[in-house]
Design a protein around this motif. Structure first.
Motif, mmCIF file in Angstrom:
data_model
loop_
_atom_site.group_PDB
_atom_site.id
_atom_site.type_symbol
_atom_site.label_atom_id
_atom_site.label_comp_id
_atom_site.label_asym_id
_atom_site.label_seq_id
_atom_site.Cartn_x
_atom_site.Cartn_y
_atom_site.Cartn_z
ATOM 1 N N GLY A 104 0.803 -1.224 0.000
ATOM 2 C CA GLY A 104 0.000 0.000 0.000
ATOM 3 C C GLY A 104 0.831 1.266 0.000
ATOM 4 O O GLY A 104 0.428 2.276 0.580
ATOM 5 N N VAL A 105 2.007 1.228 -0.687
ATOM 6 C CA VAL A 105 2.878 2.406 -0.728
ATOM 7 C C VAL A 105 3.048 2.868 -2.168
ATOM 8 O O VAL A 105 2.959 2.070 -3.102
ATOM 9 C CB VAL A 105 4.258 2.107 -0.108
ATOM 10 N N PRO A 106 3.312 4.161 -2.372
ATOM 11 C CA PRO A 106 3.525 4.662 -3.738
ATOM 12 C C PRO A 106 4.822 4.122 -4.332
ATOM 13 O O PRO A 106 5.790 3.849 -3.616
ATOM 14 C CB PRO A 106 3.608 6.185 -3.552
ATOM 15 N N LEU A 107 4.828 4.009 -5.654
ATOM 16 C CA LEU A 107 6.006 3.565 -6.391
ATOM 17 C C LEU A 107 6.405 4.633 -7.408
ATOM 18 O O LEU A 107 5.575 5.072 -8.207
ATOM 19 C CB LEU A 107 5.709 2.253 -7.124
ATOM 20 N N ILE A 108 7.664 5.052 -7.354
ATOM 21 C CA ILE A 108 8.232 5.920 -8.384
ATOM 22 C C ILE A 108 9.138 5.042 -9.235
ATOM 23 O O ILE A 108 10.154 4.527 -8.764
ATOM 24 C CB ILE A 108 9.033 7.092 -7.776
ATOM 25 N N HIS A 109 8.747 4.848 -10.481
ATOM 26 C CA HIS A 109 9.459 3.933 -11.380
ATOM 27 C C HIS A 109 10.183 4.728 -12.456
ATOM 28 O O HIS A 109 9.586 5.591 -13.118
ATOM 29 C CB HIS A 109 8.470 2.962 -12.031
ATOM 30 N N LEU A 110 11.477 4.458 -12.643
ATOM 31 C CA LEU A 110 12.283 5.196 -13.605
ATOM 32 C C LEU A 110 12.363 4.451 -14.929
ATOM 33 O O LEU A 110 12.705 3.266 -14.978
ATOM 34 C CB LEU A 110 13.685 5.420 -13.046
ATOM 35 N N SER A 111 12.063 5.174 -16.006
ATOM 36 C CA SER A 111 12.097 4.585 -17.345
ATOM 37 C C SER A 111 12.995 5.430 -18.248
ATOM 38 O O SER A 111 13.889 6.121 -17.761
ATOM 39 C CB SER A 111 10.676 4.455 -17.902
ATOM 40 N N THR A 112 12.774 5.396 -19.546
ATOM 41 C CA THR A 112 13.756 5.928 -20.486
ATOM 42 C C THR A 112 13.129 6.567 -21.715
ATOM 43 O O THR A 112 12.011 6.214 -22.117
ATOM 44 C CB THR A 112 14.706 4.797 -20.946
ATOM 45 N N ASP A 113 13.877 7.485 -22.320
ATOM 46 C CA ASP A 113 13.499 8.082 -23.599
ATOM 47 C C ASP A 113 13.561 7.061 -24.734
ATOM 48 O O ASP A 113 12.980 7.287 -25.809
ATOM 49 C CB ASP A 113 14.421 9.260 -23.927
ATOM 50 N N TYR A 114 14.258 5.945 -24.530
ATOM 51 C CA TYR A 114 14.415 4.959 -25.604
ATOM 52 C C TYR A 114 13.151 4.152 -25.880
ATOM 53 O O TYR A 114 13.183 3.221 -26.682
ATOM 54 C CB TYR A 114 15.577 4.022 -25.275
ATOM 55 N N VAL A 115 12.051 4.495 -25.243
ATOM 56 C CA VAL A 115 10.779 3.875 -25.620
ATOM 57 C C VAL A 115 10.256 4.468 -26.932
ATOM 58 O O VAL A 115 9.289 3.947 -27.501
ATOM 59 C CB VAL A 115 9.705 4.031 -24.520
ATOM 60 N N PHE A 116 10.880 5.542 -27.431
ATOM 61 C CA PHE A 116 10.449 6.186 -28.678
ATOM 62 C C PHE A 116 11.413 5.859 -29.811
ATOM 63 O O PHE A 116 12.588 5.557 -29.576
ATOM 64 C CB PHE A 116 10.371 7.704 -28.490
ATOM 65 N N ASP A 117 10.906 5.954 -31.043
ATOM 66 C CA ASP A 117 11.747 5.622 -32.200
ATOM 67 C C ASP A 117 12.555 6.802 -32.723
ATOM 68 O O ASP A 117 13.434 6.634 -33.579
ATOM 69 C CB ASP A 117 10.909 5.016 -33.332
ATOM 70 N N GLY A 118 12.271 8.024 -32.223
ATOM 71 C CA GLY A 118 13.062 9.181 -32.614
ATOM 72 C C GLY A 118 12.657 9.842 -33.905
ATOM 73 O O GLY A 118 13.338 10.747 -34.391
ATOM 74 N N SER A 119 11.529 9.430 -34.489
ATOM 75 C CA SER A 119 11.125 9.974 -35.791
ATOM 76 C C SER A 119 10.338 11.280 -35.689
ATOM 77 O O SER A 119 10.130 11.955 -36.698
ATOM 78 C CB SER A 119 10.280 8.942 -36.555
ATOM 79 N N LYS A 120 9.907 11.655 -34.481
ATOM 80 C CA LYS A 120 9.136 12.886 -34.322
ATOM 81 C C LYS A 120 10.035 14.100 -34.520
ATOM 82 O O LYS A 120 11.219 14.078 -34.161
ATOM 83 C CB LYS A 120 8.497 12.913 -32.932
ATOM 84 N N SER A 121 9.471 15.183 -35.043
ATOM 85 C CA SER A 121 10.269 16.383 -35.314
ATOM 86 C C SER A 121 10.402 17.297 -34.097
ATOM 87 O O SER A 121 11.278 18.157 -34.059
ATOM 88 C CB SER A 121 9.652 17.179 -36.471
ATOM 89 N N GLY A 122 9.547 17.137 -33.094
ATOM 90 C CA GLY A 122 9.587 17.983 -31.901
ATOM 91 C C GLY A 122 9.716 17.150 -30.646
ATOM 92 O O GLY A 122 9.861 15.918 -30.694
ATOM 93 N N PRO A 123 9.670 17.809 -29.467
ATOM 94 C CA PRO A 123 9.782 17.077 -28.201
ATOM 95 C C PRO A 123 8.664 16.057 -28.016
ATOM 96 O O PRO A 123 7.516 16.300 -28.408
ATOM 97 C CB PRO A 123 9.694 18.194 -27.153
#
Length: 308
Positions: free
Chosen positions: A93-112
């Protein structure tokens, strides 16, 4: 507040422990061999015994290139391990802060990239981290997932330390110039994680949950990042090194990297009022720790460190 962090020697875990020593919170790092995400059955007992008020899931498999031929290990740690942490957080019953990554994206977008953009990882590491995000969401609603990018610090395996090692015996360094992102100090990330943890503890019903992007202010290429590192090195009495910008095709690696890793942090700012400082200013602070001498000799950078 007892903040229990998975992983003992990674960049974020180390930064959290150092920040914790300066705060009123107890930062308790748990890691191998007692807690080994490759063996998820070790997770519940260790985390329960640590009596957390909040759990920070910072340990991960981060060998991006090795993961291409070690898929099972990457998924065991980043997906199954994350699931074991999330399930334990839910049971306690406690909060979880989970760290992930920018590498979940393919990088094809032109903006942020926004949190609402569709993930499409182009390497096994990104796939395994996305699977971890999905397992966390499925197992506990009481979560904050933070996607990070281009993490650096005075310790661990990271781009800053790699460039300083290369500068010890090279006059020129070839660095990729057609991949962009937002470098992020592990200490700035640790400060943000602690702020979020404080809010989750103080306002357990009202503090926002969900998925957020967290990265340093400003964007650059790997070549631009290297230029800033070598400029800082020269300013501190180190030798001059010239950066030769190259396309990613001239530096092939086993794992593909996204051309655009820029994360938009507007959602986190709206929810928590948090934004990280400029990566250039934080880089200067990092270099002060790595290059303390002013006598023309840079500090030797050890080549063997365990990653985040």
């Amino acid at each position: 507040m007892r903040i229990v962090v998975t992983g003992c020697s990674g960049q974020i875990a180390t930064a959290l422990q150092q920040r914790g020593a300066q705060s009123e919170h107890q930062i308790i790092a748990v890691g191998r061999p007692r807690l080994d995400l490759a063996w998820p059955k070790t997770v519940a007992g260790v985390l329960t015994a640590a009596r957390p008020d909040i759990i920070v899931s910072a340990a991960a498999y981060t060998a991006v290139d090795k993961a291409e031929t070690d898929r099972d290990s990457a998924f065991a740690i980043n997906a199954d391990g994350a699931a074991a942490i999330a399930a334990t957080a839910a049971r306690l019953g406690v909060p979880l802060i989970h760290l992930s990554t920018d590498y979940v994206f393919d990088g094809s977008k032109s903006g942020p990239y926004l949190e609402s953009d569709l993930p499409a990882p182009i390497n096994v590491y990104g796939e395994s981290k996305l699977a971890g995000e999905q397992r966390v969401v499925a197992l506990t609603a009481n979560h904050v997932i933070l996607r990070l990018s281009w993490v650096y610090s005075p310790f661990g395996n990271n781009f800053v330390r790699t460039m300083l090692r290369l500068a010890e015996d090279r006059e020129t360094v070839r660095v990729v110039a057609d991949q962009i992102g937002r470098p992020s100090s592990a200490f700035d990330i640790a400060d943000a994680v602690i702020s979020i943890a404080e809010r989750l503890g103080a306002e357990p019903e009202r503090a926002p949950r969900g998925l957020f992007h967290l990265s340093g202010a400003g964007e650059t290429s790997w070549a631009g990042f290297a230029e800033a590192i070598f400029t800082g090195l020269r300013a501190r009495g180190g030798r001059g090194v010239t950066v030769v910008p190259i396309p990613a095709t001239d530096y092939p690696l086993p794992a593909a990297r996204p051309a655009n890793s820029v994360l938009c942090g507007d959602k986190l700012f709206a929810a928590y009022g948090l934004t990280l400082p400029s990566w250039r200013g934080s880089l200067s602070v990092c270099l002060e720790r790595l290059i303390p001498s002013r006598d023309g000799a840079a500090t030797k950078i050890p080549s063997e460190e365990r990653p985040l």
